[in-house]
Design a protein around this motif. Structure first.
Motif, PDB file in Angstrom:
ATOM      1  N   PRO A  40      34.693  19.608  53.825  1.00 27.93           N
ATOM      2  CA  PRO A  40      33.935  19.499  52.579  1.00 27.93           C
ATOM      3  C   PRO A  40      32.654  20.311  52.572  1.00 27.93           C
ATOM      4  O   PRO A  40      32.055  20.521  51.504  1.00 27.93           O
ATOM      5  CB  PRO A  40      33.644  18.001  52.474  1.00 27.93           C
ATOM      6  CG  PRO A  40      33.679  17.509  53.881  1.00 27.93           C
ATOM      7  CD  PRO A  40      34.723  18.336  54.574  1.00 27.93           C
ATOM      8  N   ASP A  41      32.241  20.776  53.738  1.00 24.20           N
ATOM      9  CA  ASP A  41      31.020  21.583  53.828  1.00 24.20           C
ATOM     10  C   ASP A  41      31.299  23.082  53.854  1.00 24.20           C
ATOM     11  O   ASP A  41      30.362  23.882  53.956  1.00 24.20           O
ATOM     12  CB  ASP A  41      30.230  21.200  55.082  1.00 24.20           C
ATOM     13  CG  ASP A  41      29.773  19.746  55.050  1.00 24.20           C
ATOM     14  OD1 ASP A  41      29.360  19.292  53.962  1.00 24.20           O
ATOM     15  OD2 ASP A  41      29.841  19.071  56.088  1.00 24.20           O
ATOM     16  N   ARG A  42      32.562  23.452  53.753  1.00 20.74           N
ATOM     17  CA  ARG A  42      32.923  24.878  53.805  1.00 20.74           C
ATOM     18  C   ARG A  42      33.938  25.162  52.695  1.00 20.74           C
ATOM     19  O   ARG A  42      35.144  25.162  52.916  1.00 20.74           O
ATOM     20  CB  ARG A  42      33.503  25.254  55.176  1.00 20.74           C
ATOM     21  CG  ARG A  42      32.544  25.025  56.344  1.00 20.74           C
ATOM     22  CD  ARG A  42      33.170  25.439  57.657  1.00 20.74           C
ATOM     23  NE  ARG A  42      33.376  26.885  57.681  1.00 20.74           N
ATOM     24  CZ  ARG A  42      34.393  27.485  58.297  1.00 20.74           C
ATOM     25  NH1 ARG A  42      35.308  26.767  58.923  1.00 20.74           N
ATOM     26  NH2 ARG A  42      34.492  28.799  58.293  1.00 20.74           N
ATOM     27  N   ILE A  43      33.406  25.389  51.496  1.00 18.31           N
ATOM     28  CA  ILE A  43      34.248  25.588  50.315  1.00 18.31           C
ATOM     29  C   ILE A  43      33.779  26.816  49.552  1.00 18.31           C
ATOM     30  O   ILE A  43      32.584  27.057  49.408  1.00 18.31           O
ATOM     31  CB  ILE A  43      34.216  24.346  49.402  1.00 18.31           C
ATOM     32  CG1 ILE A  43      34.853  23.143  50.118  1.00 18.31           C
ATOM     33  CG2 ILE A  43      34.947  24.608  48.089  1.00 18.31           C
ATOM     34  CD1 ILE A  43      34.807  21.852  49.327  1.00 18.31           C
ATOM     35  N   ALA A  44      34.740  27.584  49.051  1.00 24.82           N
ATOM     36  CA  ALA A  44      34.473  28.700  48.150  1.00 24.82           C
ATOM     37  C   ALA A  44      35.172  28.428  46.824  1.00 24.82           C
ATOM     38  O   ALA A  44      36.148  27.678  46.767  1.00 24.82           O
ATOM     39  CB  ALA A  44      34.974  30.018  48.748  1.00 24.82           C
ATOM     40  N   ALA A  45      34.671  29.040  45.757  1.00 26.46           N
ATOM     41  CA  ALA A  45      35.276  28.894  44.438  1.00 26.46           C
ATOM     42  C   ALA A  45      35.604  30.270  43.882  1.00 26.46           C
ATOM     43  O   ALA A  45      34.730  31.141  43.812  1.00 26.46           O
ATOM     44  CB  ALA A  45      34.342  28.149  43.489  1.00 26.46           C
ATOM     45  N   LEU A  46      36.864  30.453  43.512  1.00 29.42           N
ATOM     46  CA  LEU A  46      37.342  31.706  42.938  1.00 29.42           C
ATOM     47  C   LEU A  46      37.964  31.418  41.580  1.00 29.42           C
ATOM     48  O   LEU A  46      38.402  30.305  41.321  1.00 29.42           O
ATOM     49  CB  LEU A  46      38.406  32.342  43.834  1.00 29.42           C
ATOM     50  CG  LEU A  46      38.124  32.489  45.311  1.00 29.42           C
ATOM     51  CD1 LEU A  46      39.385  32.965  46.028  1.00 29.42           C
ATOM     52  CD2 LEU A  46      36.978  33.457  45.541  1.00 29.42           C
ATOM     53  N   GLY A  47      38.042  32.439  40.753  1.00 31.28           N
ATOM     54  CA  GLY A  47      38.723  32.227  39.494  1.00 31.28           C
ATOM     55  C   GLY A  47      38.914  33.510  38.724  1.00 31.28           C
ATOM     56  O   GLY A  47      38.296  34.545  39.004  1.00 31.28           O
ATOM     57  N   TYR A  48      39.776  33.411  37.736  1.00 33.35           N
ATOM     58  CA  TYR A  48      40.155  34.537  36.884  1.00 33.35           C
ATOM     59  C   TYR A  48      39.893  34.155  35.434  1.00 33.35           C
ATOM     60  O   TYR A  48      40.316  33.086  34.988  1.00 33.35           O
ATOM     61  CB  TYR A  48      41.628  34.874  37.097  1.00 33.35           C
ATOM     62  CG  TYR A  48      41.944  35.247  38.523  1.00 33.35           C
ATOM     63  CD1 TYR A  48      41.939  36.582  38.924  1.00 33.35           C
ATOM     64  CD2 TYR A  48      42.220  34.270  39.470  1.00 33.35           C
ATOM     65  CE1 TYR A  48      42.208  36.929  40.245  1.00 33.35           C
ATOM     66  CE2 TYR A  48      42.494  34.611  40.788  1.00 33.35           C
ATOM     67  CZ  TYR A  48      42.486  35.942  41.164  1.00 33.35           C
ATOM     68  OH  TYR A  48      42.747  36.274  42.480  1.00 33.35           O
ATOM     69  N   GLY A  49      39.200  35.001  34.690  1.00 36.09           N
ATOM     70  CA  GLY A  49      38.928  34.702  33.294  1.00 36.09           C
ATOM     71  C   GLY A  49      38.172  33.386  33.157  1.00 36.09           C
ATOM     72  O   GLY A  49      37.114  33.182  33.771  1.00 36.09           O
ATOM     73  N   THR A  50      38.730  32.461  32.379  1.00 33.00           N
ATOM     74  CA  THR A  50      38.084  31.168  32.173  1.00 33.00           C
ATOM     75  C   THR A  50      37.868  30.447  33.497  1.00 33.00           C
ATOM     76  O   THR A  50      36.807  29.841  33.723  1.00 33.00           O
ATOM     77  CB  THR A  50      38.932  30.304  31.223  1.00 33.00           C
ATOM     78  OG1 THR A  50      39.076  30.986  29.974  1.00 33.00           O
ATOM     79  CG2 THR A  50      38.282  28.958  30.984  1.00 33.00           C
ATOM     80  N   GLY A  51      38.846  30.522  34.394  1.00 27.66           N
ATOM     81  CA  GLY A  51      38.692  29.884  35.701  1.00 27.66           C
ATOM     82  C   GLY A  51      37.579  30.508  36.525  1.00 27.66           C
ATOM     83  O   GLY A  51      36.907  29.813  37.305  1.00 27.66           O
ATOM     84  N   GLY A  52      37.356  31.813  36.356  1.00 19.55           N
ATOM     85  CA  GLY A  52      36.248  32.459  37.036  1.00 19.55           C
ATOM     86  C   GLY A  52      34.906  32.013  36.479  1.00 19.55           C
ATOM     87  O   GLY A  52      33.939  31.830  37.227  1.00 19.55           O
ATOM     88  N   ILE A  75      31.427  32.723  45.838  1.00 20.63           N
ATOM     89  CA  ILE A  75      31.985  32.629  44.493  1.00 20.63           C
ATOM     90  C   ILE A  75      32.605  33.977  44.165  1.00 20.63           C
ATOM     91  O   ILE A  75      31.979  35.025  44.372  1.00 20.63           O
ATOM     92  CB  ILE A  75      30.910  32.289  43.449  1.00 20.63           C
ATOM     93  CG1 ILE A  75      30.337  30.881  43.691  1.00 20.63           C
ATOM     94  CG2 ILE A  75      31.465  32.407  42.027  1.00 20.63           C
ATOM     95  CD1 ILE A  75      29.103  30.573  42.867  1.00 20.63           C
ATOM     96  N   GLY A  76      33.827  33.941  43.646  1.00 19.08           N
ATOM     97  CA  GLY A  76      34.491  35.162  43.204  1.00 19.08           C
ATOM     98  C   GLY A  76      35.011  34.983  41.793  1.00 19.08           C
ATOM     99  O   GLY A  76      35.579  33.935  41.470  1.00 19.08           O
ATOM    100  N   THR A  77      34.800  35.982  40.942  1.00 20.35           N
ATOM    101  CA  THR A  77      35.283  35.893  39.574  1.00 20.35           C
ATOM    102  C   THR A  77      35.843  37.231  39.126  1.00 20.35           C
ATOM    103  O   THR A  77      35.193  38.268  39.282  1.00 20.35           O
ATOM    104  CB  THR A  77      34.179  35.419  38.608  1.00 20.35           C
ATOM    105  OG1 THR A  77      34.696  35.377  37.271  1.00 20.35           O
ATOM    106  CG2 THR A  77      32.953  36.300  38.653  1.00 20.35           C
ATOM    107  N   VAL A  78      37.062  37.223  38.617  1.00 22.13           N
ATOM    108  CA  VAL A  78      37.676  38.406  38.016  1.00 22.13           C
ATOM    109  C   VAL A  78      37.773  38.161  36.515  1.00 22.13           C
ATOM    110  O   VAL A  78      38.341  37.158  36.088  1.00 22.13           O
ATOM    111  CB  VAL A  78      39.075  38.667  38.606  1.00 22.13           C
ATOM    112  CG1 VAL A  78      39.710  39.880  37.947  1.00 22.13           C
ATOM    113  CG2 VAL A  78      38.993  38.878  40.112  1.00 22.13           C
ATOM    114  N   ASN A  79      37.201  39.041  35.738  1.00 24.84           N
ATOM    115  CA  ASN A  79      37.189  38.964  34.274  1.00 24.84           C
ATOM    116  C   ASN A  79      36.246  37.901  33.725  1.00 24.84           C
ATOM    117  O   ASN A  79      35.900  37.962  32.553  1.00 24.84           O
ATOM    118  CB  ASN A  79      38.581  38.692  33.688  1.00 24.84           C
ATOM    119  CG  ASN A  79      39.615  39.705  34.091  1.00 24.84           C
ATOM    120  OD1 ASN A  79      39.307  40.854  34.356  1.00 24.84           O
ATOM    121  ND2 ASN A  79      40.866  39.275  34.144  1.00 24.84           N
TER     122      ASN A  79
END
Length: 241
Positions: A111-123, A139-143
Motif C-alpha cells: 500500500p505504500d508503493r503505488i503508481a497511477a496511470l491512465g488514458y484519456g478520462t482515466g489519465g 503518475i502517467g497520463t496519455v491524452n
C-alpha cells in the motif's frame, strides 16, 4: 513467462457498481501496485491486457472502471457522461479513491508503493489523485492532460509523465501548454512526450465501431508510449528493491 492470475472486483463509486480487473503476479509476496484508468469509453480488453502485462512484470495491477461496468461505444453517450465528469475534480477523485482503496486492500499489494496511470478520462483521474495529495510513486497520463483547480498541483508528490499525439485535436497545443505550465508552476517533476503525427487515443488498437474524427491508432507510437510507461515504473516504482 510467469503465471498471472486475474479476477473481477466489484466496488461502489460515483453512485455506480464499478467492475475492475485485478491482475496478480506469480508468488505470494507483496509487490508494488499500479492503477490503470481507461479512455472515456470505459474499460475494455485493452486495459485488462495492460493490467496483465504489468502483472507479468511483477506488479499488482488494477484496471479500474468509470462507467459501472459499461463500455460506451456511442460517442454522444460517452461525451454526455465524461464531459461533466472531467469538469468535476471531486467526482474524478471519488472514482480514483474508490479504486485505490480496492488496490490497497489487496494483500499482495504494497500500500505504500503505488503508481497511477491512465488514458484519456482515466489519465485525468490519475492526475487528480496527485492533485488531491495522494502518496503515489508515479503518475502517467496519455491524452488526459487536464488542468486542475488553482494551486492544487502543488500537492503532487511524485514524478508526472504525460504523452500526447501531436495531431490530437482534443488535446491541442494550447491545452498541453496549460497543463505543463501548471506542473511547472507547482514545482512538479514533470515530462511531456509529444508523439509526432499521432491522433487522440493513438495508443488504443482499432475497435469494432467507428472512431470519432481525430481519433486513430498509431502502432509504432503505441508501442513507444507503452515502453515509456514501463520505463517510468522501472525508475519510480521498481519491482525489486
Amino acid at each position: 513467462m510467469t503465471t498471472v492470475t486475474t479476477r473481477a472486483v466489484q466496488y461502489p463509486a460515483d453512485n455506480l457498481t464499478m467492475i475492475g480487473h485485478l491482475a496478480l503476479p506469480a508468488g505470494t509476496d507483496r509487490r508494488p501496485a499500479v492503477l490503470i484508468g481507461p479512455e472515456g469509453m470505459g474499460p475494455s480488453h485493452v486495459e485488462r491486457h495492460r493490467a496483465e502485462a504489468l502483472a507479468e512484470l511483477g506488479y499488482v495491477a488494477l484496471a479500474f472502471d468509470i462507467h459501472g461496468g459499461r463500455y460506451l461505444e456511442d460517442p454522444e453517450e460517452m461525451l454526455a457522461r465524461c464531459m461533466p465528469l472531467l469538469a468535476d475534480p471531486d467526482r474524478m477523485r471519488g472514482i480514483g479513491h474508490a479504486a485505490l482503496n480496492v488496490l490497497r486492500a489487496e494483500p499482495r499489494a504494497d500500500p505504500d508503493r503505488i503508481a497511477a496511470l491512465g488514458y484519456g478520462t482515466g489519465g485525468a483521474v490519475a492526475v487528480e489523485l496527485g492533485r488531491d495529495g495522494v502518496d503515489l510513486r508515479a503518475i502517467g497520463t496519455v491524452n488526459g492532460l487536464t488542468t486542475g483547480r488553482p494551486g492544487e498541483a502543488a500537492r503532487i508528490r511524485c514524478p508526472v509523465w504525460a504523452g500526447v499525439g501531436s495531431q490530437d485535436p482534443i488535446m491541442p497545443p494550447a491545452q498541453r501548454e496549460e497543463f505543463t505550465a501548471e506542473m511547472q508552476a507547482a514545482g512538479v517533476d514533470w515530462r511531456l512526450v509529444v508523439y509526432g503525427g499521432a491522433l487522440h487515443a493513438f495508443h488504443h488498437p482499432p475497435v469494432d465501431h467507428p472512431a470519432p474524427p481525430g481519433v486513430g491508432y498509431h502502432p509504432r507510437h503505441a508501442q513507444r508510449a507503452w515502453r515509456d510507461i514501463v520505463a517510468l515504473l522501472d525508475e519510480c516504482l521498481p519491482v525489486a528493491q
